[in-house]
Write a protein that holds these residues in place. Structure first.
Motif, mmCIF file in Angstrom:
data_model
loop_
_atom_site.group_PDB
_atom_site.id
_atom_site.type_symbol
_atom_site.label_atom_id
_atom_site.label_comp_id
_atom_site.label_asym_id
_atom_site.label_seq_id
_atom_site.Cartn_x
_atom_site.Cartn_y
_atom_site.Cartn_z
ATOM 1 N N VAL A 244 -75.857 16.668 -112.788
ATOM 2 C CA VAL A 244 -76.284 17.661 -114.140
ATOM 3 C C VAL A 244 -75.520 17.576 -115.199
ATOM 4 C CG1 VAL A 244 -76.936 19.665 -114.705
ATOM 5 C CG2 VAL A 244 -77.536 19.182 -112.442
ATOM 6 N N GLU A 245 -76.000 16.944 -116.399
ATOM 7 C CA GLU A 245 -75.312 17.201 -117.229
ATOM 8 C C GLU A 245 -75.579 18.003 -118.538
ATOM 9 O OE1 GLU A 245 -75.431 13.043 -119.023
ATOM 10 O OE2 GLU A 245 -74.393 12.115 -117.574
ATOM 11 N N ASP A 246 -74.609 18.777 -119.092
ATOM 12 C CA ASP A 246 -74.749 19.693 -120.113
ATOM 13 C C ASP A 246 -75.650 20.797 -119.612
ATOM 14 O OD1 ASP A 246 -73.342 18.193 -121.910
ATOM 15 O OD2 ASP A 246 -75.125 17.010 -122.404
ATOM 16 N N ALA A 247 -75.584 21.269 -118.252
ATOM 17 C CA ALA A 247 -76.349 22.367 -117.678
ATOM 18 C C ALA A 247 -75.836 23.687 -118.274
ATOM 19 C CB ALA A 247 -76.327 22.424 -116.411
ATOM 20 N N VAL A 248 -76.868 24.488 -118.563
ATOM 21 C CA VAL A 248 -76.586 25.827 -118.802
ATOM 22 C C VAL A 248 -76.280 26.741 -117.843
ATOM 23 C CG1 VAL A 248 -77.251 27.817 -120.506
ATOM 24 C CG2 VAL A 248 -77.722 25.624 -121.190
ATOM 25 N N VAL A 249 -75.241 27.303 -117.613
ATOM 26 C CA VAL A 249 -74.993 28.135 -116.560
ATOM 27 C C VAL A 249 -75.548 29.639 -116.782
ATOM 28 C CG1 VAL A 249 -73.131 29.016 -114.777
ATOM 29 C CG2 VAL A 249 -73.267 26.751 -115.910
ATOM 30 N N ALA A 250 -76.174 30.403 -115.963
ATOM 31 C CA ALA A 250 -76.524 31.693 -116.164
ATOM 32 C C ALA A 250 -75.240 32.459 -116.086
ATOM 33 C CB ALA A 250 -77.642 32.003 -115.048
ATOM 34 N N ALA A 251 -75.408 33.652 -116.876
ATOM 35 C CA ALA A 251 -74.463 34.605 -116.550
ATOM 36 C C ALA A 251 -73.933 35.240 -115.321
ATOM 37 C CB ALA A 251 -74.543 35.942 -117.686
ATOM 38 N N ASP A 252 -74.858 35.079 -114.200
ATOM 39 C CA ASP A 252 -74.684 35.849 -113.055
ATOM 40 C C ASP A 252 -74.186 34.524 -111.882
ATOM 41 O OD1 ASP A 252 -77.023 34.522 -113.063
ATOM 42 O OD2 ASP A 252 -77.948 36.230 -111.534
ATOM 43 N N GLU A 253 -74.143 33.419 -112.421
ATOM 44 C CA GLU A 253 -73.900 32.173 -111.591
ATOM 45 C C GLU A 253 -72.374 32.032 -111.482
ATOM 46 O OE1 GLU A 253 -76.191 28.919 -112.592
ATOM 47 O OE2 GLU A 253 -78.056 29.768 -111.509
ATOM 48 N N LYS A 254 -71.920 31.325 -110.529
ATOM 49 C CA LYS A 254 -70.634 31.021 -110.439
ATOM 50 C C LYS A 254 -70.205 29.647 -111.126
ATOM 51 C CE LYS A 254 -70.208 31.318 -106.079
ATOM 52 N NZ LYS A 254 -69.904 31.243 -104.500
ATOM 53 N N ALA B 90 -67.482 15.981 -103.235
ATOM 54 C CA ALA B 90 -66.794 17.415 -103.673
ATOM 55 C C ALA B 90 -68.233 17.827 -104.597
ATOM 56 C CB ALA B 90 -65.574 16.749 -104.691
ATOM 57 N N MET B 91 -68.908 17.217 -104.973
ATOM 58 C CA MET B 91 -69.976 17.954 -105.897
ATOM 59 C C MET B 91 -70.970 18.478 -104.741
ATOM 60 S SD MET B 91 -70.432 17.429 -108.867
ATOM 61 C CE MET B 91 -72.246 17.214 -109.361
ATOM 62 N N ALA B 92 -71.150 17.834 -103.543
ATOM 63 C CA ALA B 92 -71.899 18.309 -102.702
ATOM 64 C C ALA B 92 -71.471 19.738 -102.073
ATOM 65 C CB ALA B 92 -72.198 17.328 -101.390
ATOM 66 N N VAL B 93 -70.139 19.699 -101.912
ATOM 67 C CA VAL B 93 -69.552 20.863 -101.307
ATOM 68 C C VAL B 93 -69.596 22.137 -102.203
ATOM 69 C CG1 VAL B 93 -67.329 21.768 -100.488
ATOM 70 C CG2 VAL B 93 -67.912 19.460 -99.866
ATOM 71 N N LEU B 94 -69.238 21.701 -103.562
ATOM 72 C CA LEU B 94 -69.404 22.783 -104.508
ATOM 73 C C LEU B 94 -70.787 23.344 -104.724
ATOM 74 C CD1 LEU B 94 -67.001 21.018 -107.261
ATOM 75 C CD2 LEU B 94 -66.580 23.325 -105.584
ATOM 76 N N SER B 95 -71.666 22.293 -104.823
ATOM 77 C CA SER B 95 -73.316 22.851 -104.723
ATOM 78 C C SER B 95 -73.694 23.788 -103.634
ATOM 79 C CB SER B 95 -74.240 21.807 -104.951
ATOM 80 O OG SER B 95 -73.789 20.907 -106.011
ATOM 81 N N ALA B 96 -73.160 23.299 -102.334
ATOM 82 C CA ALA B 96 -73.440 23.989 -101.181
ATOM 83 C C ALA B 96 -72.806 25.546 -101.231
ATOM 84 C CB ALA B 96 -72.998 23.358 -99.942
ATOM 85 N N ALA B 97 -71.691 25.707 -101.730
ATOM 86 C CA ALA B 97 -70.794 26.907 -102.055
ATOM 87 C C ALA B 97 -71.585 27.661 -103.146
ATOM 88 C CB ALA B 97 -69.407 26.677 -102.261
ATOM 89 N N GLY B 98 -72.609 27.196 -103.877
ATOM 90 C CA GLY B 98 -73.167 28.018 -104.890
ATOM 91 C C GLY B 98 -72.733 28.067 -106.227
ATOM 92 N N TYR B 99 -71.969 26.812 -106.344
ATOM 93 C CA TYR B 99 -71.365 26.721 -107.743
ATOM 94 C C TYR B 99 -72.318 25.731 -108.561
ATOM 95 C CZ TYR B 99 -67.048 28.571 -106.466
ATOM 96 O OH TYR B 99 -66.111 29.354 -106.066
#
Length: 746
Positions: free
Chosen positions: A706-716, A737-746
């Protein structure tokens, strides 16, 4: 001083299998030990075997040049330096030759390090009991030549009490076994003329020796001619403490001891230094294995050193002016614990209740002893030009005189506008005392002369010893006449003449000495100073780049091999050039113009610094805080400013700029590791060894999902930094590393 002339150097290289080092940079690395002195050797030989030593001594004797045996080069009085052909035994002559556990004896070569010997002995339940603080780099040959002692000499004695025999190569080429004369002479036997002359000297001078030699355990000054007065003298003990002036030690036959099963340690706190010294005479009556002093200066300095601070904060309570580390050791743990409680009670009786920190587990005791064993380097970690200087640091007196002796020493220091540091062997009345002086100035040398003369008057008054552990060397040989008398000096000269009539071995030590305050033979000679260097890094914490380099005091902690990191390149090569100390010495000589006008930016200095891997092990583990990685960075800037940046280093430095652009040419780039000819070509042109593969270029380089994604205020949210290697060569790491972080909710 110029080195060995060309023809003689060629002969040495032709006839010796080991290394022969004759260039100025190599000689400079061996021009200092842990003393204040500096003498450039004529050359350096790294012998591969005994035959190399024999050849070197023979060639030197024929050419009329001196020979100097050297171990790890940690002598504190200049014993291990000189204008001579220096023979370094540490790289190859370091083997265990014979071990007889039932007889508790072992035979070793002179270059064997004490810790290495004890590592071998430990599975057999034994150890060598002369436990010097530099055990992780001190060689048995150096310890024998110095008559070293250690923290537990109150129980086990000095080297002279633990050496059974010495096999030595003499200047005339003869190899002789020096041992106990008990009717069965070992082979090769002592030459008859030498033997009869030595025994005659002992018989003739017995009364003078008894009158002049201090009745103390810690007396290592001069030659041990007192052994010649015994009914069955051990001639090996005569060579102990001879500082390489009588011959080259080839074999050492040592006595080992059973390892104590249990140890406990009491750290006694005192409100005044005098109280600690006065209490020592009472504490030793409890039968400890060691009683070691740590003074206030050492406590404060150790607290500022990261590797020691946690331990110091654990065993030091409050703000004591002095500590005594009291160890009990033996086979019965209950007995040791009882002795520890007796110590607590004694301290209360002496007026110091609740003043003992008890260390009964091994890990805690080991940590405390590591601080004490690093005492010298901790003291030398003082920044600036004023340093604790070694020249009266191991005078010894009787315990009943110890408190008054140290009080009077302090008065002498104050008289000359300075102070001193005190630590070490309180149990035997032998403290390491170092006045703080600036040896870059004539005033420092003048104060040193005045302090030593006044101190020795006090030592004579107390019938003490002017050399209690660290030998004579340059610092103390001059004072043998003042301490022993002119007749005894003549006796020492007679011993030297009997063994070495041509004066081949280590001249200027013990007999016919240098003047100890001659600044021409000091590290900081008249006119000493750095060349102008426009430094690029901040060296203000050391008061300048030159003072940062000078923080290396040559004590050789970087030579250790069993624990820690420092120094990895030396552990592989065993070469002084690739040692933190060797680099610091070379840098110091280069930036002060002692290796030529352009030495600081020379190829020779580049070769010296090249194998520093920048691990910063020295910054953490060197008690004086030498930061060789930072020094290398400073050096490389100036070197590259003069010589330019080669293609290989440009390819490495700019890799992040172009690696991602070559994914389409990955197959072509990888041919280097698939076609041997290409690997050899890259080695020849770029310096990348053909014996090792390079990282594999990838077509599937990492690209964020994901490039230039907009992160919602309530997301980590997290930032994942993907470096060049993970992005272009080891893509799977970044994807995982991307997979681990995604699975952790980032």
């Amino acid at each position: 001083m110029t080195g060995i002339p060309g023809e003689l150097g060629q002969r040495l290289r032709r006839e010796i299998k080991g290394d022969v080092l004759l260039d100025d940079f190599s000689r400079g690395r061996y021009s200092t030990d842990a003393s204040i002195y500096q003498l450039m050797p004529l050359g350096v030989v790294i012998p591969k075997d005994d035959h190399d030593v024999e050849v070197a001594v023979q060639i030197a004797a024929e050419a009329g040049i001196p020979v100097l045996p050297r171990g790890s080069g940690t002598s504190q009085n200049g014993q291990a330096i000189g204008e001579a052909l220096l023979i370094d035994s540490t790289r190859h002559l370091n083997k265990i030759l014979d071990f007889k556990p039932e007889a508790q004896t072992i035979s070793v070569q002179p270059g064997l390090v004490l810790d290495h010997l004890n590592r071998f002995l430990k599975p057999h339940g034994m150890f060598y009991p002369v436990d010097v603080s530099t055990a992780n780099r001190a060689t048995l040959g150096g310890m024998t030549g110095n008559n070293s002692c250690g923290a537990r000499s109150i129980r086990y004695g000095n080297m002279v009490h633990n050496v059974r025999a010495v096999e030595a190569l003499l200047a005339d080429g003869s190899q002789v076994h020096f041992g106990k004369l008990n009717g069965s002479m070992p082979q090769p036997a002592v030459p008859e003329q030498l033997l009869s002359s030595l025994l005659s000297l002992g018989q003739r001078e017995a009364r003078e020796i008894a009158a002049r030699f201090p009745d103390l355990l810690r007396r290592v000054g001069g030659y041990n001619i007192n052994v010649l007065t015994e009914e069955q003298p051990n001639l090996g003990q005569l060579l102990v403490g001879s500082e390489g002036t009588l011959g080259f030690f080839q074999r050492l036959h040592l006595e080992v001891q059973p390892l104590p099963s249990h140890k406990v340690l009491g750290v006694c706190h005192f409100p005044t230094f005098y109280a600690a010294m006065d209490s020592t005479q009472h504490i030793v009556k409890l039968g400890p294995a060691a009683v070691e002093l740590v003074d206030r200066t050492m406590i404060d300095l150790a607290r500022d050193i990261p590797i020691f601070a946690p331990t110091v904060n654990r065993f030091v309570q409050g703000e004591p002016q002095a500590l005594l580390l009291v160890e009990f050791a033996g086979a019965d743990r209950a007995q040791q614990l009882q002795s520890l409680q007796q110590l607590v009670e004694l301290m209360g009786d002496l007026g110091f209740p609740n003043a003992v920190v008890e260390a009964t587990d091994h890990e805690f005791q080991h940590a405390v002893w590591e601080v004490r064993k690093s005492g010298l380097n901790i003291m030398m970690s003082m920044k600036g030009d004023g340093k604790p200087v070694s020249f009266i640091e191991d005078c010894a007196v009787r315990l009943e005189d110890l408190a008054e002796y140290t009080r009077r020493l302090t008065e002498i220091f104050e008289k000359h506008g300075t102070s001193g540091t005190f630590y070490a062997h309180a149990s035997v009345g032998c403290l390491h005392v170092r006045p703080i002086l600036n040896m870059k100035e004539q005033e420092g040398a003048s104060k040193m002369r005045a302090i030593v003369e006044e101190t020795l008057e006090v030592v004579r008054e107390y019938k003490g010893s002017h050399s209690g552990e660290h030998g004579d060397g340059i610092s103390r040989s001059e004072f043998h006449e003042a301490m022993f008398g002119a007749r005894m000096v003549k006796n020492f000269e007679e011993v030297k003449q009997l063994f070495d009539p041509g004066g081949t071995f280590n001249p200027g030590k013990i007999v016919n000495p240098h003047k100890m305050d001659d600044r021409q033979i000091m590290r900081f000679q008249p006119g000493y100073g750095p060349i102008a260097i426009d430094t690029q890094l901040d060296w203000s914490a050391w008061q300048g780049f030159d003072r940062a380099v000078e923080m290396c005091n040559n004590n050789g902690a970087c030579r250790k091999a069993q624990v820690g990191t420092m120094c990895p390149s030396y552990r592989v090569t065993g070469d002084e050039q690739h040692l933190t100390r060797g680099r610091a010495n070379t840098l110091r000589l280069a930036i002060t113009g002692q290796l030529g006008k352009d030495a600081f930016t020379s190829d020779a200095l580049y070769d010296t610094m090249d194998l520093c891997v920048g691990c910063k092990g020295c910054k953490r583990e060197c008690p004086t805080g030498v930061d060789m990685a930072k020094m290398k960075t400073e050096f490389l800037y100036h070197y590259r400013a003069r010589h330019g940046l080669p293609l290989r280093e440009r390819l490495i430095a700019y890799l992040p700029r172009y690696a991602h652009r070559l994914k389409g040419a990955a197959s072509l780039m990888n041919l280097r590791d698939r076609v041997p000819a290409f690997a050899k070509l890259s080695e020849k042109l770029l310096g990348f060894t053909a014996q090792r593969k390079l990282p594999t270029w990838r077509k599937d380089q990492f690209k964020p999902i994901v490039e230039d994604a907009v992160v919602a205020a309530d997301e980590k949210e997290v930032v994942l930094l993907v470096d060049t290697f993970n992005g272009c060569f080891e893509t799977e790491n970044a994807i995982a590393a991307m997979a681990v972080l995604s699975a952790a909710g980032y």
